[in-house]
Scaffold this active site. Structure first.
Site, PDB file in Angstrom:
ATOM      1  N   PRO A  10       0.665  -1.115   0.043  1.00  0.00           N
ATOM      2  CG  PRO A  10       0.095  -1.032   2.112  1.00  0.00           C
ATOM      3  CD  PRO A  10       0.535  -2.164   1.216  1.00  0.00           C
ATOM      4  CG  ASN A  11      -0.185   4.119   1.232  1.00  0.00           C
ATOM      5  OD1 ASN A  11      -1.095   4.873   0.812  1.00  0.00           O
ATOM      6  ND2 ASN A  11      -0.271   3.964   2.593  1.00  0.00           N
ATOM      7  NE  ARG A  18       3.583   7.073   1.756  1.00  0.00           N
ATOM      8  CZ  ARG A  18       4.199   5.936   2.172  1.00  0.00           C
ATOM      9  NH1 ARG A  18       4.828   5.252   1.491  1.00  0.00           N
ATOM     10  NH2 ARG A  18       3.968   5.730   3.407  1.00  0.00           N
ATOM     11  CE1 TYR A  23       9.060   5.018   2.361  1.00  0.00           C
ATOM     12  CE2 TYR A  23       7.975   6.748   2.715  1.00  0.00           C
ATOM     13  CZ  TYR A  23       7.961   5.654   2.966  1.00  0.00           C
ATOM     14  OH  TYR A  23       7.729   4.933   4.299  1.00  0.00           O
ATOM     15  CG  ASN A  75       8.479  -1.910   0.165  1.00  0.00           C
ATOM     16  OD1 ASN A  75       7.984  -2.277   1.047  1.00  0.00           O
ATOM     17  ND2 ASN A  75       9.202  -0.865  -0.471  1.00  0.00           N
ATOM     18  CB  ALA A  78       1.417  -0.126   5.981  1.00  0.00           C
ATOM     19  CD  GLU A  99      11.084  -7.559   5.193  1.00  0.00           C
ATOM     20  OE1 GLU A  99      10.552  -6.749   5.972  1.00  0.00           O
ATOM     21  OE2 GLU A  99      11.385  -8.729   5.813  1.00  0.00           O
ATOM     22  CG  HIS A 101      11.556  -2.377   3.959  1.00  0.00           C
ATOM     23  ND1 HIS A 101       9.997  -2.280   4.223  1.00  0.00           N
ATOM     24  CD2 HIS A 101      11.879  -3.588   4.460  1.00  0.00           C
ATOM     25  CE1 HIS A 101       9.566  -3.374   4.476  1.00  0.00           C
ATOM     26  NE2 HIS A 101      10.448  -4.437   4.757  1.00  0.00           N
ATOM     27  NE  ARG A 108      10.353   5.954   8.241  1.00  0.00           N
ATOM     28  CZ  ARG A 108       9.265   6.242   7.343  1.00  0.00           C
ATOM     29  NH1 ARG A 108       9.507   5.264   6.499  1.00  0.00           N
ATOM     30  NH2 ARG A 108       8.470   6.813   7.428  1.00  0.00           N
TER      31      ARG A 108
END
Length: 155
Positions: A10-11, A18, A23, A75, A78, A99, A101, A108
């Site tokens: 998502p996103n 964003r 990012y 990825n 969330a 995975e 990111h 974070r």
């Protein structure tokens, strides 16, 4: 040609606009185009998928082996921190997966430092920006051709 599935959570469709401090400015389309090109150079057919919906992500993971995919780069965004369903689907299909990111999730917020999908991953790339996808793609290529170094071995 070996097939690699790129799954975006998502996103990530908002990349480029964003939270650029985390990012960057590359759009998801630009990231995917670069991965497809690098995949061709490595003899890989790279297919991308993005969804904001957990069930759609689970469905595409579950369908990956039947569609001839040999590895997954994901990825979960969330869903990294919340989705047992995505974790279980990744484990169930028994494909190597990486995975990724874009930001360094370990630097974070506390809740972002927990990944439910890391267990079972062939590799985890975090904090290298969009280049992290390329690193994961190269790792997947090495696993598929049998040249991936195992922990502790020279490369």
């Amino acid at each position: 040609m070996r097939k690699i599935l790129i799954v975006q959570g998502p996103n990530l469709n908002l990349l480029g606009s964003r939270e650029r401090q985390f990012y960057g400015s590359a759009t998801l389309g630009e990231v995917h185009a670069q991965l497809r090109e690098r995949g061709r150079q490595e003899g890989l057919d790279v297919v991308d998928f993005q969804s904001n919906h957990e069930g759609d992500i689970v469905d595409v993971i579950q369908g990956a082996p039947a569609k001839g995919f040999e590895a997954i780069i994901i990825n979960p965004a969330a869903y990294t921190h919340t989705s047992v369903a995505i974790r279980d689907a990744l484990i169930a299909v028994e494909l190597p997966y990486f995975e990724v990111h874009i930001s360094n999730i370990q630097s974070r917020e506390d809740f972002r430092q927990i990944s439910l999908v890391s267990e079972g991953a062939s590799g985890i790339v975090s904090g290298f920006g969009p280049f992290g996808y390329t690193l994961a793609l190269l790792g997947a290529a090495q696993i598929l051709d049998g040249t991936h170094p195992k922990g502790g071995e020279d490369f």
